[in-house]
Design a protein around this motif. Structure first.
Motif, PDB file in Angstrom:
ATOM      1  N   SER A  97      -0.120 -43.361  18.011  1.00  0.00           N
ATOM      2  CA  SER A  97      -0.725 -44.267  18.975  1.00  0.00           C
ATOM      3  C   SER A  97       0.015 -44.133  20.304  1.00  0.00           C
ATOM      4  CB  SER A  97      -0.620 -45.713  18.471  1.00  0.00           C
ATOM      5  OG  SER A  97      -0.899 -46.612  19.527  1.00  0.00           O
ATOM      6  N   ASN A 135       1.913 -39.012  26.333  1.00  0.00           N
ATOM      7  CA  ASN A 135       0.926 -38.420  27.240  1.00  0.00           C
ATOM      8  C   ASN A 135       0.170 -37.273  26.578  1.00  0.00           C
ATOM      9  OD1 ASN A 135       1.657 -40.216  29.241  1.00  0.00           O
ATOM     10  ND2 ASN A 135       3.070 -38.795  30.228  1.00  0.00           N
ATOM     11  N   GLN A 174      -2.205 -38.782  24.050  1.00  0.00           N
ATOM     12  CA  GLN A 174      -3.310 -39.420  24.764  1.00  0.00           C
ATOM     13  C   GLN A 174      -4.285 -38.364  25.286  1.00  0.00           C
ATOM     14  OE1 GLN A 174      -3.799 -43.035  25.402  1.00  0.00           O
ATOM     15  NE2 GLN A 174      -5.773 -42.008  25.495  1.00  0.00           N
ATOM     16  N   GLY A 175      -3.756 -37.290  25.828  1.00  0.00           N
ATOM     17  CA  GLY A 175      -4.609 -36.204  26.325  1.00  0.00           C
ATOM     18  C   GLY A 175      -5.433 -35.584  25.213  1.00  0.00           C
ATOM     19  N   GLN A 213      -6.315 -37.024  22.401  1.00  0.00           N
ATOM     20  CA  GLN A 213      -7.325 -38.003  21.997  1.00  0.00           C
ATOM     21  C   GLN A 213      -8.474 -38.047  23.004  1.00  0.00           C
ATOM     22  OE1 GLN A 213      -5.323 -41.738  21.399  1.00  0.00           O
ATOM     23  NE2 GLN A 213      -4.648 -41.185  19.339  1.00  0.00           N
ATOM     24  N   ASN A 214      -8.149 -38.041  24.283  1.00  0.00           N
ATOM     25  CA  ASN A 214      -9.189 -38.055  25.307  1.00  0.00           C
ATOM     26  C   ASN A 214     -10.084 -36.826  25.205  1.00  0.00           C
ATOM     27  OD1 ASN A 214      -8.176 -40.452  26.282  1.00  0.00           O
ATOM     28  ND2 ASN A 214      -7.094 -39.523  28.005  1.00  0.00           N
ATOM     29  N   ASP A 215      -9.464 -35.655  24.984  1.00  0.00           N
ATOM     30  CA  ASP A 215     -10.249 -34.420  24.822  1.00  0.00           C
ATOM     31  C   ASP A 215     -11.166 -34.514  23.610  1.00  0.00           C
ATOM     32  OD1 ASP A 215      -8.972 -33.409  27.054  1.00  0.00           O
ATOM     33  OD2 ASP A 215      -7.622 -32.080  25.908  1.00  0.00           O
ATOM     34  N   TYR A 243     -12.340 -37.292  22.175  1.00  0.00           N
ATOM     35  CA  TYR A 243     -13.415 -38.248  22.465  1.00  0.00           C
ATOM     36  C   TYR A 243     -14.477 -37.624  23.368  1.00  0.00           C
ATOM     37  CZ  TYR A 243     -10.375 -41.924  20.590  1.00  0.00           C
ATOM     38  OH  TYR A 243      -9.576 -42.693  19.794  1.00  0.00           O
ATOM     39  N   GLU A 244     -14.037 -36.866  24.357  1.00  0.00           N
ATOM     40  CA  GLU A 244     -14.970 -36.216  25.273  1.00  0.00           C
ATOM     41  C   GLU A 244     -15.827 -35.195  24.527  1.00  0.00           C
ATOM     42  OE1 GLU A 244     -14.577 -33.291  29.074  1.00  0.00           O
ATOM     43  OE2 GLU A 244     -13.282 -35.060  29.066  1.00  0.00           O
ATOM     44  N   ASP A 276     -18.376 -37.086  22.489  1.00  0.00           N
ATOM     45  CA  ASP A 276     -19.430 -37.599  23.366  1.00  0.00           C
ATOM     46  C   ASP A 276     -20.386 -36.484  23.784  1.00  0.00           C
ATOM     47  OD1 ASP A 276     -18.461 -40.183  23.244  1.00  0.00           O
ATOM     48  OD2 ASP A 276     -17.392 -40.061  25.178  1.00  0.00           O
TER      49      ASP A 276
END
Length: 110
Positions: free
Chosen positions: A8, A88, A91-92, A94-96, A98-99, A102
Motif C-alpha cells: 500500500s 512511489n 503507486q506508479g 498501480q496507476n499503470d 488501473y490505466e 480502464d
C-alpha cells in the motif's frame, strides 16, 4: 514493523514519514550531545597528570559518539528516502495497471 509487508503506497509513505520523524529526533539528540560535549571539552585539564591520562580517551569517546550519531542520521535518511521511493514505484505500478484495465474495458478487449 519488521515482520510486516505492505504494498500500500499510503502505508509505505506513512512509514517514511515516521522514519523521518525518528531521524529528526536522532538529529536533535546528536546536536544536543555535540553542543554539550563542546561546552565541557577540556574538563580534564590541560597539562597535569589527569589531563595526560584522560584527555586522549575523552577526545576519542566524544569523536566516536559523534561519528555514531552521524552514521545513524545517514542510515535513517537513506531508509526514509528508500521507503518513499518504494512507495512511489508501487503507486506508479498501480496507476499503470488501473490505466491498462480502464483502457481494456473501454475497448472491450481483455
Amino acid at each position: 514493523m519488521g515482520n510486516v509487508f505492505s504494498a500500500s503506497p499510503g502505508d509505505i509513505q506513512r512509514a517514511a514519514r515516521i522514519q523521518a520523524e525518528i531521524l529528526d529526533i536522532v538529529g536533535n539528540s546528536v546536536r544536543l550531545f555535540h553542543d554539550d560535549a563542546t561546552r565541557t571539552a577540556g574538563w580534564v585539564g590541560r597539562d597535569d597528570s589527569m589531563a595526560r591520562e584522560l584527555g586522549p580517551r575523552d577526545e576519542k569517546e566524544r569523536h566516536g559518539t559523534e561519528e555514531t550519531g552521524e552514521a545513524l542520521m545517514e542510515a535513517g535518511d537513506t531508509m526514509a528516502r528508500v521507503l518513499s521511493m518504494n512507495g512511489n514505484v508501487i503507486q506508479g505500478a498501480q496507476n499503470d495497471a488501473y490505466e491498462a484495465i480502464d483502457d481494456a474495458s473501454k475497448s472491450g478487449r481483455h
